[in-house]
Design a protein around this motif. Structure first.
Motif, PDB file in Angstrom:
ATOM      1  N   PHE A 106       1.067  -1.247   0.039  1.00  0.00           N
ATOM      2  CA  PHE A 106      -0.206  -0.151  -0.034  1.00  0.00           C
ATOM      3  C   PHE A 106       0.708   1.289  -0.090  1.00  0.00           C
ATOM      4  N   VAL A 107       2.045   1.107   0.585  1.00  0.00           N
ATOM      5  CA  VAL A 107       2.897   2.453   0.713  1.00  0.00           C
ATOM      6  C   VAL A 107       3.351   2.744  -0.819  1.00  0.00           C
ATOM      7  N   ARG A 108       3.442   1.650  -1.451  1.00  0.00           N
ATOM      8  CA  ARG A 108       4.205   1.787  -3.024  1.00  0.00           C
ATOM      9  C   ARG A 108       2.797   2.627  -3.694  1.00  0.00           C
ATOM     10  N   LEU A 109       1.399   2.004  -3.554  1.00  0.00           N
ATOM     11  CA  LEU A 109       0.447   2.685  -4.454  1.00  0.00           C
ATOM     12  C   LEU A 109       0.279   3.790  -3.754  1.00  0.00           C
ATOM     13  N   ALA A 110       0.351   4.443  -2.617  1.00  0.00           N
ATOM     14  CA  ALA A 110       0.195   5.658  -2.285  1.00  0.00           C
ATOM     15  C   ALA A 110       1.519   6.550  -2.636  1.00  0.00           C
ATOM     16  N   ALA A 111       2.593   6.118  -2.609  1.00  0.00           N
ATOM     17  CA  ALA A 111       3.766   6.759  -3.216  1.00  0.00           C
ATOM     18  C   ALA A 111       3.382   7.433  -4.932  1.00  0.00           C
ATOM     19  N   HIS A 112       2.771   6.434  -5.421  1.00  0.00           N
ATOM     20  CA  HIS A 112       2.482   6.734  -6.891  1.00  0.00           C
ATOM     21  C   HIS A 112       1.559   8.012  -6.905  1.00  0.00           C
ATOM     22  N   THR A 113       0.792   8.026  -5.870  1.00  0.00           N
ATOM     23  CA  THR A 113      -0.256   9.276  -5.917  1.00  0.00           C
ATOM     24  C   THR A 113       0.200  10.494  -5.597  1.00  0.00           C
ATOM     25  N   ARG A 114       1.305  10.425  -5.076  1.00  0.00           N
ATOM     26  CA  ARG A 114       2.007  11.786  -4.551  1.00  0.00           C
ATOM     27  C   ARG A 114       2.541  12.528  -5.896  1.00  0.00           C
ATOM     28  N   ASP A 135       6.009  -2.667  -9.347  1.00  0.00           N
ATOM     29  CA  ASP A 135       5.159  -1.423  -8.856  1.00  0.00           C
ATOM     30  C   ASP A 135       3.625  -1.576  -8.827  1.00  0.00           C
ATOM     31  N   PRO A 136       3.067  -1.881  -8.026  1.00  0.00           N
ATOM     32  CA  PRO A 136       1.736  -2.405  -8.122  1.00  0.00           C
ATOM     33  C   PRO A 136       0.656  -1.483  -8.786  1.00  0.00           C
ATOM     34  N   SER A 137       1.266  -0.138  -9.011  1.00  0.00           N
ATOM     35  CA  SER A 137       0.302   1.002  -9.898  1.00  0.00           C
ATOM     36  C   SER A 137       0.553   0.845 -11.213  1.00  0.00           C
ATOM     37  N   GLY A 138       1.550  -0.070 -11.706  1.00  0.00           N
ATOM     38  CA  GLY A 138       1.913  -0.231 -13.158  1.00  0.00           C
ATOM     39  C   GLY A 138       1.075  -1.604 -13.912  1.00  0.00           C
ATOM     40  N   SER A 139       1.409  -1.575 -15.061  1.00  0.00           N
ATOM     41  CA  SER A 139       1.012  -2.624 -15.732  1.00  0.00           C
ATOM     42  C   SER A 139       1.719  -4.065 -15.510  1.00  0.00           C
ATOM     43  N   GLN A 147      -9.476   5.536   5.981  1.00  0.00           N
ATOM     44  CA  GLN A 147      -9.087   5.582   4.497  1.00  0.00           C
ATOM     45  C   GLN A 147      -7.530   6.512   4.584  1.00  0.00           C
ATOM     46  N   TRP A 148      -7.073   6.135   3.257  1.00  0.00           N
ATOM     47  CA  TRP A 148      -5.776   6.808   3.028  1.00  0.00           C
ATOM     48  C   TRP A 148      -5.987   8.299   2.487  1.00  0.00           C
ATOM     49  N   VAL A 149      -5.554   9.286   3.281  1.00  0.00           N
ATOM     50  CA  VAL A 149      -5.746  10.471   2.795  1.00  0.00           C
ATOM     51  C   VAL A 149      -4.245  10.968   1.999  1.00  0.00           C
ATOM     52  N   ALA A 150      -4.559  11.057   0.655  1.00  0.00           N
ATOM     53  CA  ALA A 150      -3.425  10.994  -0.162  1.00  0.00           C
ATOM     54  C   ALA A 150      -2.181  12.083   0.168  1.00  0.00           C
TER      55      ALA A 150
END
Length: 293
Positions: free
Chosen positions: A126-134, A240-244, A286-289
Motif C-alpha cells: 500500500f505504501v508503494r501505491l500511495a507513493a505513486h499518488t504523490r 510497482d503495483p500501480s503499473g501494468s 481511509q488513506w488521505v493522499a
C-alpha cells in the motif's frame, strides 16, 4: 529524554502537527511502519523524516525496534505507537485510556510476532501505491484497510488488506493476498472460495490480488486459479503495483489495476460500501493522499 508517562496530553498538543496526527492514525490502523515507509508516505527529505521521528519518539508518541540483518548491519527502525500515542488515539476516538503496561505489552507482542515480516510486506504494497499518488494527481488510493478492518467489515473473508484504487476512468476495489511462501499453493488458491461466497451473498465483486515473492510461485499458482468465478491476478514483490504488472488468471498480458473487473456490489446490510443508501468509498480508515511535506 523521553516524556514522562504521566505527562498531560494537553501539554503535548501544541507539539503535534497535522502530519503527526496522520502518522499516529496510520500506526493505529496498520500497527507498524518502517522509516523508509514513513518517509515515502509523509515526507520529502529523508533527514527531515528521521529528525521528526526522533522528536516524536522523545515525546513518547511513537516507539521503535529493529533487528540485526543476517549478513550484518541492522534492519531499518520499525515504528509503532508509543504510550502517549496510544493515549492520544484513545482520546481522539473516545476510548478508555490505556495503561503504560498495556502499551508496553502490545509493543513487545508486535516485535515478537512471527508474522511481522508479513505485516511489513503487506503495508509496503500500500505504501508503494500511495507513493505513486504523490506524483500522479490523477490517481488516488481512496481506501486502505488493514487485515483487521477488512475482516471486520467483509464477512467470511480474511484478506491481508483491502483498497480502492481510483483513476480518471474507474474505481477499482481489490483484496490483497500477500504471499511469502509459507503456505502451499493449493491453500493459497483455495482462498478464492471465501471471496466467491462473499460476492454470492451480496458483497462486492472485487479482484483478488496475489502478490508473490518469486516468479516460480507465480507461474505454478496460475493453473490453480483458472476456473474460479472470482477474478484474480498475480504480480511479484519487486514490482510497482500501480503499473501494468498484474497478470489475470487465464490471461496472457499484464494490465493495470484499473483494467481488472471490479464491482462495489449492491446496497444491502452486508456490504460496507453503502451507508444509508449512499455509496461511500472513502469512509473511515481511509488513506488521505497528499499530505503536506
Amino acid at each position: 529524554m523521553a516524556a514522562p508517562r504521566h505527562t498531560s496530553l494537553l501539554a503535548l498538543y501544541p507539539r503535534i502537527t497535522a502530519r503527526d496526527r496522520h502518522l499516529l492514525q496510520l500506526l493505529d490502523d496498520h500497527q507498524v511502519l518502517t522509516t523508509p515507509q514513513i518517509h515515502t508516505l509523509l515526507f520529502g527529505a529523508r533527514r527531515t523524516c528521521q529528525e521528526r521521528l526522533g522528536e516524536l519518539h522523545t515525546l513518547g508518541l511513537i516507539d521503535r525496534f529493529r533487528f540485526p540483518r543476517p549478513g550484518g548491519g541492522s534492519q531499518p527502525w520499525h515504528w509503532t505507537l508509543g504510550h502517549h500515542g496510544h493515549r492520544f488515539q484513545a482520546a481522539a476516538h473516545g476510548l478508555p485510556e490505556p495503561t503504560a503496561r498495556a502499551t508496553r505489552d502490545r509493543t513487545h507482542r508486535l516485535s515478537a510476532n512471527p508474522r511481522l515480516n508479513h505485516l511489513t510486506a503487506t503495508n509496503d504494497f500500500f505504501v508503494r501505491l500511495a507513493a505513486h499518488t504523490r506524483t500522479d494527481p490523477a490517481r488516488q488510493l481512496t481506501r486502505w484497510w488493514s487485515e483487521r478492518t477488512a475482516t471486520e467489515r467483509f464477512l467470511g473473508v480474511r484478506p491481508d488488506g483491502h483498497g480502492i484504487w481510483t483513476t480518471p476512468d474507474t474505481s477499482t476495489g481489490f483484496f490483497l493476498e500477500c504471499d511469502l511462501g509459507t503456505e502451499t499453493l493449493h491453500r493459497v488458491a483455495a482462498k478464492l472460495d471465501g471471496y466467491a461466497r462473499l460476492a454470492a451473498g451480496g458483497g462486492p465483486r472485487y479482484p483478488v490480488l496475489f502478490w508473490l515473492g518469486n516468479p516460480g510461485r507465480e507461474e505454478h499458482l496460475h493453473p490453480l486459479l483458472r476456473g474460479h468465478v472470482v477474478v484474480s491476478a498475480t504480480s511479484g514483490h519487486d514490482s510497482d503495483p500501480s503499473g501494468s504488472v498484474w497478470l489475470p488468471a487465464g490471461g496472457w498480458h499484464r494490465v493495470h489495476l484499473g483494467q481488472l473487473p471490479s464491482s462495489h456490489g449492491p446496497d444491502n446490510a452486508v456490504n460496507p460500501n453503502w451507508r444509508n443508501g449512499v455509496l461511500d468509498l472513502a469512509g473511515d480508515h481511509q488513506w488521505v493522499a497528499r499530505t503536506s511535506m
